[in-house]
Design a protein around this motif. Sequence first.
Motif, PDB file in Angstrom:
ATOM      1  N   SER A   1      38.826  44.329  41.870  1.00 44.35           N
ATOM      2  CA  SER A   1      37.475  44.205  41.320  1.00 44.35           C
ATOM      3  C   SER A   1      37.643  43.820  39.867  1.00 44.35           C
ATOM      4  O   SER A   1      38.052  44.640  39.038  1.00 44.35           O
ATOM      5  N   ASP A   2      37.357  42.556  39.568  1.00 43.46           N
ATOM      6  CA  ASP A   2      37.692  42.057  38.234  1.00 43.46           C
ATOM      7  C   ASP A   2      36.976  40.723  38.034  1.00 43.46           C
ATOM      8  O   ASP A   2      36.310  40.203  38.939  1.00 43.46           O
ATOM      9  N   ILE A   3      37.126  40.182  36.856  1.00 43.37           N
ATOM     10  CA  ILE A   3      36.648  38.835  36.563  1.00 43.37           C
ATOM     11  C   ILE A   3      37.857  37.911  36.507  1.00 43.37           C
ATOM     12  O   ILE A   3      38.835  38.199  35.796  1.00 43.37           O
ATOM     13  N   PHE A   4      37.797  36.828  37.276  1.00 43.13           N
ATOM     14  CA  PHE A   4      38.954  35.953  37.460  1.00 43.13           C
ATOM     15  C   PHE A   4      38.635  34.538  37.001  1.00 43.13           C
ATOM     16  O   PHE A   4      37.479  34.115  37.014  1.00 43.13           O
ATOM     17  N   LYS A   5      39.680  33.806  36.664  1.00 43.11           N
ATOM     18  CA  LYS A   5      39.513  32.443  36.163  1.00 43.11           C
ATOM     19  C   LYS A   5      39.933  31.429  37.214  1.00 43.11           C
ATOM     20  O   LYS A   5      41.078  31.421  37.668  1.00 43.11           O
ATOM     21  N   ALA A   6      38.995  30.600  37.617  1.00 39.77           N
ATOM     22  CA  ALA A   6      39.304  29.435  38.440  1.00 39.77           C
ATOM     23  C   ALA A   6      39.592  28.253  37.506  1.00 39.77           C
ATOM     24  O   ALA A   6      39.602  28.400  36.282  1.00 39.77           O
ATOM     25  N   ARG A   7      39.803  27.083  38.086  1.00 38.95           N
ATOM     26  CA  ARG A   7      40.163  25.926  37.253  1.00 38.95           C
ATOM     27  C   ARG A   7      39.076  25.571  36.251  1.00 38.95           C
ATOM     28  O   ARG A   7      39.376  25.158  35.130  1.00 38.95           O
ATOM     29  N   ASN A   8      37.820  25.762  36.635  1.00 42.75           N
ATOM     30  CA  ASN A   8      36.734  25.280  35.774  1.00 42.75           C
ATOM     31  C   ASN A   8      35.703  26.359  35.453  1.00 42.75           C
ATOM     32  O   ASN A   8      34.544  26.064  35.173  1.00 42.75           O
TER      33      ASN A   8
END
Length: 393
Positions: free
Chosen positions: A232-239
């Motif tokens: 449960s977190d905030i994740f970074k995709a490519r954009n």
Amino acid sequence: MRVLEGIKVLDFGRFIAGPFCSALLADYGADVIRIDRTGGGEDRHIMPVTAQGEGALFLQVNRNKRSMTLDLDSPEGRDIVRKLVAGADVVIANVPPRTLRNLGLDYDSLCSIKPDIILVASSAFGSSESVRDRVGFDGVGQALSGAVHIAGTPDHPQKAMVPVVDFGTALSCALGVMLALYERQRSGMGQEVSASLLCTGLNMASGALIEEALLGLDREAMRNRAPTYAPSDIFKARNGWFITQVIGRPMFKRWTDLVGRPELLDDPRFADDTLRGENGAFLSEVMSQWCADKTLAEAQDFLEKARIPAGPVNSPRQALQDEIIKTADVIHWIDYPGAPTKVPLIAAPVSLSRTPPEIHTRPPLTGEHTDEILAGIGLDAKAITDLRARKII
């Protein structure tokens, strides 16, 4: 017929907790009169967005109301208040008890005018004698509750940048009004509805407080990770960034299959939600690797197909453009004098199938309806002109 049609509300509220409560009542048909001080209230110009300086939050929490200006400190102003109270059902004033008494808006004073009146008097810290006259804002309620401590990092606590405690208190007050109106039908009596920023904040943080009282874990902040389930977190995709929350073994199984790590399901480190939360840093890293080469849309599509809750971290601009939000039809665009474009007002958070809430009029300009309201309590044009000349209105 709308739910609260025929209910008359006097709104002496300021900022959010009082005004949003009365706005919700107005959404369901109540006739709400906002009483502004002559020259305008101090809450009107926070985050200014119009040519006259009306603030963004002011526009949101003052729709569907009429406004009159009044010098509450003058004998003539007090007399007008008494006449308005005599025809009202609800008075809203989120100010400390001492100020209520000074203005003649305390419950005993109001009851002497109209015995079945309902007073809504939210405060910062509640009615206990030791704290009732202390002042406070939303951030203070957040900080005292423990919520700010467990957000951000151990070195830098972080409050929510939107006034969640203020809005939560307003919603509680609106519920209180409905309960008091319902009870009044049986007893014929009014009562005082009270709420506090402190109690709202403590309710919102109650899970963490109960856990601490029973287990004494003294949790530290974990940024965006949840302490009792994972990933449960905030994740970074490519954009762009997105949030996802995995709770319970069935969802965790779907997640392990999605990210290609089925062996994690039976790993003893992740046997239940609590253990997954304790080892959340590892699971967040697995998730970060999985989404690093995917676009935001691709990641969300995979997660939705796996029935795992996820959503983009929108900027305010992106939120206004978000297709899900548009489809939900919860933003109402209205014209407002001096605004550079239409104003997006957010609908009431609860609806009814037969008698839904409605945003039917824009927020009022300062004192826009003063003459109309005074005429409604019997003042003629000459009397109104005289009051204006003496700056009573």
